[in-house]
Design a protein around this motif. Structure first.
Motif, mmCIF file in Angstrom:
data_model
loop_
_atom_site.group_PDB
_atom_site.id
_atom_site.type_symbol
_atom_site.label_atom_id
_atom_site.label_comp_id
_atom_site.label_asym_id
_atom_site.label_seq_id
_atom_site.Cartn_x
_atom_site.Cartn_y
_atom_site.Cartn_z
ATOM 1 N N ALA A 40 13.357 -6.878 -14.892
ATOM 2 C CA ALA A 40 14.151 -7.738 -15.760
ATOM 3 C C ALA A 40 15.469 -8.180 -15.148
ATOM 4 O O ALA A 40 16.108 -7.446 -14.396
ATOM 5 N N HIS A 67 11.662 -12.829 -22.239
ATOM 6 C CA HIS A 67 11.413 -11.849 -23.298
ATOM 7 C C HIS A 67 12.532 -11.882 -24.328
ATOM 8 O O HIS A 67 13.709 -11.817 -23.970
ATOM 9 N N ALA A 128 11.956 -1.850 -24.761
ATOM 10 C CA ALA A 128 12.197 -3.242 -24.349
ATOM 11 C C ALA A 128 13.027 -3.955 -25.416
ATOM 12 O O ALA A 128 13.990 -4.666 -25.099
ATOM 13 N N ILE A 132 16.844 -5.551 -24.921
ATOM 14 C CA ILE A 132 17.184 -6.970 -25.135
ATOM 15 C C ILE A 132 18.270 -7.072 -26.215
ATOM 16 O O ILE A 132 19.236 -7.826 -26.070
ATOM 17 N N LEU A 139 15.610 -11.666 -21.627
ATOM 18 C CA LEU A 139 15.382 -11.145 -20.271
ATOM 19 C C LEU A 139 14.172 -11.819 -19.629
ATOM 20 O O LEU A 139 13.076 -11.822 -20.206
ATOM 21 N N ALA A 141 11.328 -11.512 -17.038
ATOM 22 C CA ALA A 141 10.709 -10.356 -16.395
ATOM 23 C C ALA A 141 9.259 -10.622 -16.011
ATOM 24 O O ALA A 141 8.414 -10.802 -16.889
#
Ligand code: TXA
Ligand code: MG
Length: 342
Positions: A40, A67, A128, A132, A139, A141
Motif C-alpha cells: 500500500a 482501496h 485493512a 485506511i 490506499l 495497493a
C-alpha cells in the motif's frame, strides 16, 4: 532501490497508527486483506504510488486498485456511479470485488497507468479498513509480491519478497479468500469480469442482470490484442519451476506423475488423491473444495520453490465458481501449458 529496515507491525491500534504515519510520509506498507496481502501507498500521492512500481518491479503500464474504507470515498475517485455499480457495491462491499469506472481528476496518473479509468475496492478485512480509516485517504495497493511471483497470503510471504524494500509489514494472519479480488469493468454495456476471484460471474449476473467473462480469463492474449486489463498480458503467479496443468482424474494424474523423470519433479494435486506417490507430493485442498483450493494455492506455489522443484505438474481444478479463479491463476503460472488426459 535503497536498502531499509522493514518494520514488523501487528494489528494493535498503536501499530496501525504507526503504519498510517509511514503512509502519510509517502512510504510503502504491506497490509493484510481478505484476498491477499497488498503493497500500500497513499493513492492520492503520485510520488508515493511510483515507489510501488519500483519496489515490485512492476511494468509502468499496469494500473493499481484503489482501496477505500467508506462508500463515501468512492464518489470523488470516479466521474459518476451508475445504478448497476451501486447495486454491485450494495451486494458485495465490503468484500473481494473490484469495480472499474471512468476516473476523476484527483486520481494521480501513476495509479491508472495512463488509462482513463480507475479500479476501486472496499475490502472487508478489519485491519485493512482500520488502516485506511487511520490514514484518512484511500490506499493504492497491488498484491504484495515481486512482479511475476505468486501473490502473498501471509506476512511471511510478503517479507520473503519485500524485506528491505518497504517501510513496514502489518501481520494480520493468513488471508481467508487466498486469491485476488474479482475485477469487473462497468465501462461497457454489460459488466465484464476481467479477472475472476472470490465473487463469481454467476453472483454478479444475479445482481446486475448480466455479466460477461473476458476472453483473456481462459485464453492467452493474441500478440496484437489489447488487454482490457493490462495485468492479464504478463506471465504471473509463477514459481521458478516449469509448471504444467494436467487435466485428469486422481488415478490418471497419479499414474502420469509416476511415469515422469524424477529429477526436480513435484506434483501438486488434491488431498485424498495422492495414491502411492513415487515422489514428494504437495496438496492444495480437495477436488470438490474450491474455497480451500483458493486459500491454499499461492502458499503451495511458493512451496514448490522452497523445495527446489524444477518441474511441477499440477492437477487442474474444476473451473466452476471460485474454481474459475484458481484455474485462471494456474493457467498463467503454467504459461497456458495444459496436458489433457481427461
Ligand atoms: O484482491 C486484490 O485485488 C489485491 C488486494 C491487495 O486488494 N490486489 C491486487 O492488485 O490483486 P494487483 O495490482 O495485483 O491486480 C490488479 C489487477 C491487474 O490485473 C490490473 O491490470 C487490473 O487489476 N486493473 C487495475 N486497474 C485497472 C483499470 N483501470 N482497468 C483495467 N484493469 C485494471
Ligand atoms: Mg498481482
Amino acid at each position: 532501490m535503497t536498502e531499509q529496515t522493514t518494520k514488523r507491525l501487528g494489528a494493535s491500534a498503536a501499530d496501525i497508527a504507526e503504519a498510517a504515519r509511514l503512509l502519510r510520509a509517502g512510504k510503502l506498507v504491506g497490509m493484510p486483506t481478505e484476498t491477499v496481502y497488498g503493497l500500500a501507498a497513499n493513492a492520492l500521492d503520485n510520488a508515493a504510488v511510483l515507489r510501488i512500481f519500483e519496489a515490485k518491479g512492476r511494468p509502468a503500464d499496469n494500473p493499481l486498485i484503489v482501496h477505500i474504507s467508506d462508500i463515501g470515498q468512492w464518489q470523488a475517485l470516479v466521474t459518476g456511479i451508475p445504478p448497476v455499480a451501486r447495486r454491485l457495491a450494495e451486494a458485495f462491499w465490503p468484500g473481494p470485488l473490484t469495480v472499474i469506472l471512468p476516473r476523476s481528476e484527483i486520481v494521480p496518473p501513476a495509479v491508472s497507468a495512463g488509462l482513463d479509468t480507475v479500479a476501486v475496492r472496499f475490502p472487508v478485512h478489519p485491519v485493512a479498513r482500520a488502516l485506511i480509516d487511520a490514514c484518512g485517504f484511500p490506499l493504492a495497493a497491488p498484491s504484495g509480491n515481486r512482479s511475476g511471483s505468486p501473490s502473498p497470503t501471509t506476512a511471511r510471504h510478503m517479507l520473503d519478497d519485500m524485506d528491505g524494500r518497504i517501510a513496514a509489514v502489518i501481520d494480520g494472519g493468513e488471508c481467508q479468500v487466498g486469491v485476488e479480488s474479482t475485477v469487473v469493468s462497468l465501462t461497457g454495456d454489460v459488466p465484464r469480469v476481467l479477472r475472476p476471484g472470490g465473487i463469481t460471474p454467476e453472483q454478479i449476473c444475479v445482481v446486475a442482470g448480466a455479466a460477461a467473462v473476458d476472453e483473456a480469463v481462459l485464453n492467452p492474449l493474441g500478440k496484437t490484442a489489447v488487454a482490457a486489463s493490462p495485468g492479464m498480458k504478463y506471465k504471473h503467479y509463477a514459481p521458478r519451476a516449469r509448471v504444467s496443468l494436467v487435466r485428469a482424474d486422481g488415478r490418471r494424474f497419479a499414474e502420469f506423475v509416476n511415469a515422469q523423470p524424477r529429477d526436480g519433479l513435484m506434483p501438486m494435486g488434491f488431498g485424498g488423491e495422492e495414491g502411492d506417490p513415487a515422489v514428494p507430493y504437495l496438496t492444495y485442498g480437495r477436488r470438490d473444495q474450491s474455497d480451500r483450493q483458493a486459500q491454499r494455492l499461492f502458499d503451495a506455489l511458493r512451496e514448490l520453490d522452497a523445495r527446489g522443484a524444477t518441474r511441477a505438474l499440477v492437477s487442474a481444478p474444476d473451473p466452476e465458481g471460485v474454481g474459475l479463479a484458481v484455474y485462471n491463476r494456474l493457467l498463467r503460472a503454467a504459461g497456458f501449458e495444459v496436458i489433457d488426459l481427461a
